[in-house]
Design a protein around this motif. Structure first.
Motif, short mmCIF file in Angstrom:
data_model
loop_
_atom_site.label_atom_id
_atom_site.label_comp_id
_atom_site.label_asym_id
_atom_site.label_seq_id
_atom_site.Cartn_x
_atom_site.Cartn_y
_atom_site.Cartn_z
N THR A 36 0.71 -1.13 -0.15
CA THR A 36 0.02 0.36 -0.19
C THR A 36 1.04 0.97 -0.60
O THR A 36 -0.09 2.45 -0.17
N VAL A 37 1.79 1.19 0.03
CA VAL A 37 2.79 2.33 0.41
C VAL A 37 4.18 1.79 -1.12
O VAL A 37 4.56 0.94 -1.12
N LYS A 38 4.49 2.99 -1.71
CA LYS A 38 4.78 2.75 -2.39
C LYS A 38 6.22 2.68 -2.28
O LYS A 38 7.32 4.03 -1.76
N ALA A 39 7.58 2.19 -1.95
CA ALA A 39 9.09 2.18 -1.79
C ALA A 39 9.93 2.69 -3.02
O ALA A 39 9.61 2.87 -3.72
N LEU A 40 10.42 3.39 -2.16
CA LEU A 40 11.39 4.40 -3.23
C LEU A 40 12.25 4.22 -3.31
O LEU A 40 12.75 2.58 -3.03
N ARG A 133 8.17 2.38 3.05
CA ARG A 133 8.48 3.56 2.28
C ARG A 133 10.43 3.50 1.39
O ARG A 133 10.86 3.35 0.79
N CYS A 134 10.71 3.89 3.23
CA CYS A 134 12.39 3.45 2.71
C CYS A 134 13.09 3.03 2.98
O CYS A 134 14.29 2.91 2.64
N GLY A 135 12.30 2.05 3.77
CA GLY A 135 13.09 0.84 4.03
C GLY A 135 14.19 0.75 5.71
O GLY A 135 15.08 0.08 6.41
N GLY A 136 14.02 2.64 6.36
CA GLY A 136 14.62 2.49 7.53
C GLY A 136 14.40 1.89 8.40
O GLY A 136 12.91 1.59 8.95
N HIS A 137 15.27 1.87 9.39
CA HIS A 137 15.41 0.01 9.92
C HIS A 137 14.36 0.96 11.36
O HIS A 137 15.29 1.89 12.15
N GLN A 138 13.24 0.72 12.13
CA GLN A 138 12.73 0.89 13.35
C GLN A 138 12.62 0.74 14.15
O GLN A 138 13.38 0.76 16.26
N GLY A 139 12.65 -0.57 14.28
CA GLY A 139 12.92 -1.93 15.61
C GLY A 139 12.37 -3.08 16.03
O GLY A 139 12.61 -3.82 14.34
#
Length: 174
Positions: A36-40, A133-139
């Motif tokens: 549902t979110v377009k990956a960058l 979206r950006c692939g940033g690691h959250q947890g």
């Protein structure tokens, strides 16, 4: 002990009930897939000058901030928690709770905003989640959260940005 023996032992240990319970992958809520979110399509280096060096290490080198170091852990206002890199909304404040761990914790993410993968860094498999979206690691997601879902989305505060209710969300970056 030879490497092969260690690997064989670890393979056998993976069948232990407590270990397989820790390894369960958490499925996203119904109707919420990362599609549902377009990956960058940008490399991690794209974000280096857009976030602090410490946030870059967490988001794109999968580092973990020190427990208790994030002011967002004490954030109690209504609002939205965004990815610190691309500013995609990830969590609603109504799903935040005090877990006692020293990291901002949530019972669930906004639908379709995160993607998960298995993490074996500590040898016990865990479910790691990233901004879809950006692939940033959250947890990581753990199975010790409050009812009714029983999940704890344990987030690095450096990986988040908070926007209080009533303020407009910033335009997405990237």
């Amino acid at each position: 002990m030879k490497r092969r023996s260690v690997l064989k032992y670890l393979g056998a240990a993976a069948t232990l009930p407590w270990l397989s319970a820790c390894a369960r992958t958490v499925a996203p809520p119904a109707g919420s897939d990362a599609a549902t979110v377009k990956a960058l399509d940008v490399p991690p280096a794209f974000w280096r000058d857009k976030v602090s060096p410490a946030a870059f290490k967490v988001l794109f080198e999968e580092d973990t901030e020190r427990s208790g170091s994030s002011p967002l852990n004490a954030e109690k206002r209504a609002g939205t928690f965004l990815c610190a890199a691309c500013w995609s909304p990830l969590f609603a404040s109504e799903h935040k709770f005090e877990s006692g761990t020293g990291w901002p914790s949530f019972t669930q993410a906004l639908p379709g905003r995160t993607a998960t993968k298995r993490d074996f860094v500590l040898m016990i498999p865990r479910t790691e989640y990233h901004c879809a979206r950006c692939g940033g690691h959250q947890g990581h997601i753990f199975h010790d959260g409050p009812p009714p879902l029983g999940t704890r989305w344990c987030n690095n505060g450096l990986a988040l940005r908070f926007v209080p209710e009533g303020q407009p969300l910033p335009a997405l970056r990237g």
